[in-house]
Design an enzyme around this catalytic site. Sequence first.
Site, short mmCIF file in Angstrom:
data_model
loop_
_atom_site.label_atom_id
_atom_site.label_comp_id
_atom_site.label_asym_id
_atom_site.label_seq_id
_atom_site.Cartn_x
_atom_site.Cartn_y
_atom_site.Cartn_z
N HIS A 20 -44.55 -52.42 46.90
CA HIS A 20 -44.34 -52.98 45.57
C HIS A 20 -44.38 -51.92 44.48
O HIS A 20 -43.56 -51.93 43.56
CB HIS A 20 -45.38 -54.07 45.28
CG HIS A 20 -45.04 -55.40 45.86
ND1 HIS A 20 -44.72 -56.49 45.10
CD2 HIS A 20 -44.95 -55.80 47.15
CE1 HIS A 20 -44.46 -57.53 45.89
NE2 HIS A 20 -44.59 -57.13 47.13
N ASP A 117 -45.29 -56.17 37.86
CA ASP A 117 -44.82 -56.84 39.06
C ASP A 117 -44.94 -58.34 38.82
O ASP A 117 -45.94 -58.82 38.28
CB ASP A 117 -45.70 -56.42 40.25
CG ASP A 117 -45.16 -56.87 41.59
OD1 ASP A 117 -44.97 -58.10 41.78
OD2 ASP A 117 -44.93 -56.02 42.47
#
Length: 447
Positions: A20, A117
């Site tokens: 990520h 994110d």
Amino acid sequence: MSTSTERPHVAVFAFPFGTHAAPLLTLVQRLAVAEPNTIFSFFSTTQSNQKTFSRTKFGKNIKPYNVFDGVPEGHVFSGHPLEAVGLYLKETPNNYKKRLAEVVEDTGMEISCLLSDAFLWFSAKMAEEMGVPWVAFWTAGPTSILVHLYDMKKGKGELVDQSLNFLPGMSAIYFSDLPAELTGNLDEPFSHLLYKMGSMVPHAKAVVLNSYEELDPICVDDLQSKVQMLLNVGLFTLASPPPSYFDENGCISWLDKREASSVAYLSFGTILTPPPPELLALAEALEEKGVSFLWSLRDPTQHSLLEGFLERTSPLGKIVPWTPQIEVLKHPSVGVFVTHCGWNSVVESIAGGVPMICRPYFGDQKLNRRLITDVWQIGASVKGDIFTKKGMMGALDDVLSKKNGTKMRENIGVLKEKAMNAVGVNGRSTKNFKTLLKVVTGCEDAQ
């Protein structure tokens, strides 16, 4: 302490697990180059930051900051794959709030935008409290975020094999392809995180993806109707030159000596290693087929399983702990990518024009596999989603054959060409990036 507020100051919150943080940093690097007057403070755990920043150069206007990972001093892990995630989630969002306040105090620079994110849904409320825009970065594709915006609980049990043909653009997707967390118990921390994310993403000023609109246009149209602003700004590997990595294992020079489209490249991301029986099945299939291979196998404890295999196949193959994957997939010698179907790997394979053999494990990987094999028709599956010698040999025959393999390469060539057009001077991804730059920096004249 400086009191300057002239320069935009963007707080970047990374989710520190899997792959990520790396694509988020790639996006931030691109923004930082385009707007060097903007400061980007990048927040993640110590371990994540060390890993993410260790192999890349970053601009002077990007600075990493560490947040507490939730692991008590002296803690001994049990081996459960989500244990570290659970400990981390118990500390969020307080770990980010505390560190952010310290940075603002130390620098004297208030935050002008919060880029995070999408998993970190609490960023929506933090941004609202600060009176700044929240921009959510989804690290996977448009189809996978779209399913999080629908109620999929009814897919449990008897409907597991039903198609999602009642949703736009998803007739080839089945309930069984969805991430387990979508139909799981909301009392589980990770399932709860994804549920909250699905409810908060529509509140973001913009949702950003490493994709391009022509890749999945029906789902993109549906997604655009559900969020305030959807910005496909990829593919990253084509939009800007990738960082130069030192090829410490000599992968590219080894590939230079192989015939065109003859090599099988095997890699399963940063956190996955197939179980020993599947590793052996892979090795047996490669050896019997006599296929040249480049294998990225990060877990050194698994190398002993393949000791005899390595000796017998040394003229054909190469096993290394790390590869410069983007450069590998662009190399003309690579004919197939054996992958877990993580989104980063999928789009890097499209950018390289390399068909895939799919063995998904969790998360969005089964959904991506379905897109690869049934929608885009640029790859093959292994039977039962488990590597067996027979199944792998069949998949290699399928992808490397003149008939099916040629068609897959033609299809992925079309997708690559569309991606190249998207990141061109007048492409949609390029225009979307300029819009994103204005949203993130607040500079109307941002280029």
